[in-house]
Design an enzyme around this catalytic site. Structure first.
Site, mmCIF file in Angstrom:
data_model
loop_
_atom_site.group_PDB
_atom_site.id
_atom_site.type_symbol
_atom_site.label_atom_id
_atom_site.label_comp_id
_atom_site.label_asym_id
_atom_site.label_seq_id
_atom_site.Cartn_x
_atom_site.Cartn_y
_atom_site.Cartn_z
ATOM 1 C CG ASN A 139 -0.311 -0.133 2.519
ATOM 2 O OD1 ASN A 139 0.790 -0.665 2.644
ATOM 3 N ND2 ASN A 139 -0.972 0.357 3.553
ATOM 4 N N GLY A 213 2.614 -5.845 7.488
ATOM 5 C CA GLY A 213 1.799 -6.750 6.685
ATOM 6 C C GLY A 213 0.537 -7.151 7.416
ATOM 7 C CB SER A 214 -1.986 -9.675 6.588
ATOM 8 O OG SER A 214 -1.248 -10.880 6.473
ATOM 9 C CB THR A 217 1.964 -12.019 6.838
ATOM 10 O OG1 THR A 217 1.214 -12.325 5.656
ATOM 11 C CG2 THR A 217 3.435 -12.063 6.505
ATOM 12 N N GLY A 218 1.978 -11.832 10.010
ATOM 13 C CA GLY A 218 2.691 -11.516 11.244
ATOM 14 C C GLY A 218 2.807 -12.716 12.164
ATOM 15 C CD GLU A 235 1.765 -1.083 10.760
ATOM 16 O OE1 GLU A 235 0.600 -1.489 11.030
ATOM 17 O OE2 GLU A 235 2.074 -0.612 9.672
ATOM 18 C CB CYS A 269 -2.352 -0.566 8.339
ATOM 19 S SG CYS A 269 -1.068 0.648 8.719
ATOM 20 C CD GLU A 443 7.652 0.070 11.452
ATOM 21 O OE1 GLU A 443 8.617 -0.348 10.780
ATOM 22 O OE2 GLU A 443 6.503 0.185 10.990
#
Length: 463
Positions: A139, A213-214, A217-218, A235, A269, A443
């Site tokens: 994104n 990511g999603s 995936t995390g 994140e 997000c 972050e």
């Protein structure tokens, strides 16, 4: 690709689709296992010297920012063709990435003296971790890469970076630009299909995995990092609520709510994913949002005056289509939009949904696209409880004329960032992270820098 400061080509490639047409626009290299090993080895070798000279690191971060600014007109069109966002926003993203480099070039690395007496001088300093594996989404591939690269490099780490296979080419171009600035091996940029990310997280060299990511995936990254006790910053997704209070100025707030939800075509997000409004204000707010949804110009990001581009990829396009169709079949009403736009590409009408409640999939799940549900409430305590009744906890916002009252309510939200009378207000100095399933770690700011280092106690005896 950029490995050890040089061009790295591959025999195998994969298609990169232009979301405005739905057809392949270009190809990108498919990194081999041997090339991944080479990138990791190069990063590990470069780390030995890179970590030792803080002044040089700062100067090269400044030069990197300048190089990105100078290359913005070359990078932005690539980003638009693969991501879909309007060209002006793509250019702004390149500039945004450069701003993050500038910020970290000047940020102090904390050192804290915790004892200085006749017995000892004791100081806590920050040590880099080593090689960082960075994995970025589709994104905002460039600015979110800068959230990782700049603090990691300032801290003294080196990096192997992999962008999403949906948007690899702009990031590969950034690697090309920065290979003329950074020493070989400090920043390696590779590309490949999804299995490459799994190979990075399980690789023995990296000591840190930084993923945007999603949630799914995390969880995989966290599991893969556990056997080697790699550090992680994750994140992940969000289902951000916006709570509108009964004293709000509707005419002032509607446009802000709209763009808090529809920036980057809703593919943010931390965008507004659901809006809770008092019953008394429901119709006015829905009408205002619907008017804006019908008025914005949707089209290819290369065309002039386009405000919203396509959804980035077919799986996400199908997901948004499914969630909207599910809501409509369950009794929701589309005050605006409600369906895909006929023609080529992954275009979807900006959609405002009403007549639904918590429990609807598009309310409970993260849609990540141009569709916004508006839900009514009667009681503040009840709506805060409903807003928090989710696995997500990235961010949220409260809107009202009485800022002190709105702030008190915002502090009740279970999320990493709680905005008052705004949304998506992000900055390099402001930490960003999520609660619950929305992530681990933060972050940006000093907090983001510390995530790429670990404390070391230096104890000097005076006895």
């Amino acid at each position: 690709m950029t490995i050890d400061g040089a061009v790295a080509s591959t025999e195998a490639t994969f298609d990169v689709v232009n979301p405005a047409t739905g057809a392949p626009e270009a190809t990108a290299p498919d990194c081999t296992p041997q090339q991944l090993d080479a990138a990791m080895t190069s990063a590990a070798k470069a780390y030995r010297d890179w970590r030792r000279d803080e002044g040089r690191r700062r100067e090269l971060l400044r030069q990197s920012a300048d190089a990105l600014m100078a290359a913005a007109e070359d990078i932005a069109p690539i980003l638009t063709l693969e991501q879909g966002k309007p060209l002006g926003e793509a250019t702004f993203e390149v500039y945004g990435a450069a701003i993050w480099f500038q910020y970290y070039a000047d940020l102090e690395i904390p050192r804290q003296v915790i004892q200085d007496d006749d017995a000892a001088f004791v100081e806590v300093v920050q040590r880099p971790l080593g090689v960082v594996a960075g994995i970025t989404p589709w994104n905002f591939p460039l600015v979110l890469a800068s959230w990782k690269i700049a603090p990691a490099l300032l801290a003294g780490n080196t990096m192997v970076l992999k962008p999403s296979p949906f948007t690899p080419r702009a990031t590969l171009k950034v690697g090309e630009v920065l290979r003329d600035v950074l020493p070989p091996g400090v920043l390696n940029v590779i590309s490949g299909k999804d299995p490459l990310g799994a190979s990075m997280t399980s690789h023995p060299v990296p000591r840190k995995i930084s993923l945007t990511g999603s949630v799914a995936t995390g969880k995989k990254v966290a599991a893969a990092a556990a056997p080697d006790l790699k550090r992680t910053t994750l994140e992940l997704g969000g289902n951000d609520p916006a709570i509108v209070l009964d004293d709000v100025d509707v005419d002032t707030v509607v446009e802000k709510l709209f763009w808090g939800a529809f920036q980057n075509n809703g593919q943010v997000c931390s965008a507004i994913k659901r809006v809770y409004v008092p019953e008394s204000l429901h119709d006015r707010i829905v009408d205002g949002l619907a008017d804006l949804a019908r008025s914005v110009k949707v089209g290819p990001g290369t065309e002039a005056d386009v405000q919203l581009g396509p959804i980035n990829n077919r799986p996400q396009y199908e997901r948004v289509s499914e969630l909207v169709a599910d809501a409509l079949s369950s009794g929701a009403v589309a005050a605006a939009g409600g369906k895909p736009i006929d023609g080529d590409g992954y275009f979807f009408e900006p959609t405002i949904l009403t007549g639904l409640s918590d429990g609807s999939r598009i309310v409970d799940e993260e849609q990540f696209g141009p569709a916004l549900p508006v839900i009514t409430y009667r009681d503040i305590d009840e709506v805060v409880e409903r807003a928090n009744a989710t696995h997500y906890g990235l961010s949220g916002s409260v809107w009202g004329a009485d800022a002190d009252r709105a702030s008190q309510i915002a502090e009740e939200l279970e999320c990493g960032t709680a905005w008052v009378n705004t949304h998506l207000a992000l900055a390099p100095h402001q930490p960003f992270g999520g609660a619950k399933w929305s992530g681990i770690g933060v972050e940006n700011g000093t907090w983001g820098l510390l995530a790429f280092s670990e404390p070391q106690v230096v104890h000097r005896s005076k006895a």
